[in-house]
Design a protein around this motif. Structure first.
Motif, mmCIF file in Angstrom:
data_model
loop_
_atom_site.group_PDB
_atom_site.id
_atom_site.type_symbol
_atom_site.label_atom_id
_atom_site.label_comp_id
_atom_site.label_asym_id
_atom_site.label_seq_id
_atom_site.Cartn_x
_atom_site.Cartn_y
_atom_site.Cartn_z
ATOM 1 N N ARG A 153 -30.231 -21.696 -6.982
ATOM 2 C CA ARG A 153 -28.859 -21.356 -7.363
ATOM 3 C C ARG A 153 -28.354 -22.107 -8.598
ATOM 4 N NH1 ARG A 153 -26.115 -21.743 -2.460
ATOM 5 N NH2 ARG A 153 -25.780 -23.953 -2.828
ATOM 6 N N PRO A 154 -28.663 -23.396 -8.807
ATOM 7 C CA PRO A 154 -28.130 -24.084 -9.992
ATOM 8 C C PRO A 154 -28.562 -23.469 -11.324
ATOM 9 C CG PRO A 154 -28.867 -25.678 -8.368
ATOM 10 C CD PRO A 154 -29.320 -24.336 -7.875
ATOM 11 N N LEU A 155 -29.622 -22.654 -11.328
ATOM 12 C CA LEU A 155 -30.010 -21.970 -12.555
ATOM 13 C C LEU A 155 -29.068 -20.824 -12.903
ATOM 14 C CD1 LEU A 155 -33.859 -21.814 -11.925
ATOM 15 C CD2 LEU A 155 -32.679 -23.298 -13.555
ATOM 16 N N LEU A 156 -28.268 -20.408 -11.920
ATOM 17 C CA LEU A 156 -27.355 -19.282 -12.089
ATOM 18 C C LEU A 156 -25.886 -19.693 -12.084
ATOM 19 C CD1 LEU A 156 -29.175 -16.814 -9.692
ATOM 20 C CD2 LEU A 156 -28.749 -16.376 -12.107
ATOM 21 N N THR A 157 -25.548 -20.691 -11.300
ATOM 22 C CA THR A 157 -24.146 -21.041 -11.100
ATOM 23 C C THR A 157 -24.045 -22.505 -10.695
ATOM 24 O OG1 THR A 157 -22.253 -20.715 -9.601
ATOM 25 C CG2 THR A 157 -24.384 -20.044 -8.780
ATOM 26 N N GLY A 158 -22.941 -23.124 -11.090
ATOM 27 C CA GLY A 158 -22.708 -24.514 -10.712
ATOM 28 C C GLY A 158 -21.973 -24.672 -9.394
ATOM 29 N N ALA A 159 -21.714 -23.572 -8.703
ATOM 30 C CA ALA A 159 -20.957 -23.638 -7.452
ATOM 31 C C ALA A 159 -21.721 -24.410 -6.391
ATOM 32 C CB ALA A 159 -20.655 -22.228 -6.946
ATOM 33 N N LEU A 160 -20.985 -25.199 -5.615
ATOM 34 C CA LEU A 160 -21.562 -25.961 -4.507
ATOM 35 C C LEU A 160 -20.814 -25.623 -3.217
ATOM 36 C CD1 LEU A 160 -21.934 -29.475 -6.154
ATOM 37 C CD2 LEU A 160 -23.798 -27.901 -5.554
ATOM 38 N N PRO A 161 -21.503 -25.652 -2.090
ATOM 39 C CA PRO A 161 -20.807 -25.436 -0.814
ATOM 40 C C PRO A 161 -19.743 -26.499 -0.574
ATOM 41 C CG PRO A 161 -23.183 -25.212 -0.529
ATOM 42 C CD PRO A 161 -22.963 -25.776 -1.899
ATOM 43 N N ARG A 162 -18.638 -26.065 0.018
ATOM 44 C CA ARG A 162 -17.539 -26.968 0.347
ATOM 45 C C ARG A 162 -17.361 -27.017 1.860
ATOM 46 N NH1 ARG A 162 -13.331 -23.903 -3.755
ATOM 47 N NH2 ARG A 162 -14.355 -24.449 -5.738
#
Length: 382
Positions: free
Chosen positions: A168-177
């Motif tokens: 996922r980090p290759l596509l988006t910087g979003a992290l689970p909250r």
């Protein structure tokens, strides 16, 4: 796809990744699955899943596995029971005596994974492949590097590697909250003989007891087992604030009991009588909506794409539908880029809608009037 066969690598051997691999192989498209587990039996696969007709079961049909699934499914597991904090049963939704092709029959996660693994060509899954890094090498190709020192190049990398995806980090910087809710998992074996009161309270399916931002969720699985969760709306570090060592079972037991003062002894048995000890499981979710820009050679499915609170029962079902639809897109389109674009055009809005619903469901269940809200949902507001 017929002119040049792309190198397809799926990272993660969960239901979504395995369904994707199965559908591709049925249509003659080679694929490799990489999983961090040392073997299929390296760890417990979790509890039970209800397969919905338009998602999980639709994916199994596309994989040619629906009949095999129905032979393993437990239609009686659809029973849904609500219990008050005083231990009284206030709702008991018993499924009709019907063919397993109706409704959303349950299946243990381990049995489902076994069914999917057995359907693949030998050697499809590379066990012990913990992904440490994925890096672009040009023209949409990515190099996957694994902890065992091996590497491989792929024209399409499918991140099916769950909540804390390495793709996922290759596509988006979003992290689970953190959602604000923690489940503390417990388990019970040979329940009809050793824990008859808990077995009777749970029934054949799922039992929920909710009150004032806390509660119990218990699920019957195969082999006379119950998997239960003590649910709390608490800070994620609740145990540290309380000075509780999660490795100290007696301390965890005492801390949990202190939060359920006044609850029925029938329910407190889910804390006191555990056979498996306690596992702290804070619930996380990705931001809603979770989107990313088209990126050559990469895409996501399942929790890697749309991790959501588990209270809606949609996570595994959507992961399997994702896998089947991505495979179908790869079969139907001339290039990987076209296939991924068509897949993501459907995936992203569907995921956002489902994740928003899941967030609302967990907030309803673990709010001040959670029991009333869930009961209204189960009874259609009647």
């Amino acid at each position: 796809m017929n002119a040049t066969v792309p190198r397809i690598a799926i990272v993660g051997a969960g239901p979504g990744g395995l369904i994707c691999a199965r559908v591709l192989q049925r249509h003659g498209i080679p694929v490799t699955v990489h999983d961090l587990d040392a073997s299929p039996a390296a760890r417990d696969q979790g509890g039970t899943l209800d397969m919905h007709p338009d998602t999980g079961r639709a994916a199994l049909r596309a994989a040619g596995l629906l009949a095999d699934f129905l032979s393993l499914a437990r239609p009686e597991g659809q029973q849904m029971r609500m219990v008050g904090a005083d231990g009284r049963i206030v709702f008991d939704g018993i499924p009709p005596e019907a063919d397993t092709s109706e409704g959303a029959p349950e299946i243990d996660r381990g049995r489902l994974r076994g069914l999917l693994l057995d359907s693949l060509e030998p050697g499809t899954v590379r066990w012990g492949h913990r992904l440490t890094r994925a890096e672009p090498v040009g023209d949409g190709v990515h190099r996957l590097r694994f902890a065992d020192g091996t590497s491989t190049d792929a024209d399409l990398v499918i991140g099916a590697d769950g909540a804390w995806s390495k793709v996922r980090p290759l596509l988006t910087g979003a992290l689970p909250r953190y959602t604000g809710v923690t489940f503390v998992e417990t388990g019970f074996d040979d329940v009809d003989t050793r824990h008859p009161r808990l077995a009777a309270l749970t029934g054949a399916g799922t039992m929920m007891a909710l009150h004032d931002r806390r509660g119990f969720v218990a699920q019957r699985t195969s082999g006379g087992h119950i998997r239960a969760y003590v649910a709390l709306r608490v800070d994620e570090d609740w145990h540290r604030r309380a000075g509780v060592d999660l490795a100290d079972a007696a301390a965890v037991r005492a801390a949990l009991l202190s939060r359920f003062t006044g609850w029925s002894d029938r329910l407190l048995g889910f804390i006191t009588d555990t056979d498996t000890g306690y596992v702290n499981r804070p619930l996380h979710a990705l931001p809603v909506p979770h989107v990313w820009a088209p990126t050559p050679g990469l895409t996501l499915l399942g929790d890697a794409a749309h991790l959501m609170a588990p209270f809606s029962g949609m996570g595994a079902n959507l992961a399997m539908l994702d896998g089947a639809e991505l495979a179908r897109a790869l079969i139907d389109h001339a290039t990987v880029e076209q296939a991924v674009a068509a897949y993501e055009k459907v995936l992203l809005p569907r995921s956002a809608e489902a994740a928003e619903g899941a967030a609302g469901a967990v907030d309803d269940a673990f709010g001040p009037d959670g029991a009333e809200r869930v009961l209204a949902h189960l009874t259609g507001g009647q």
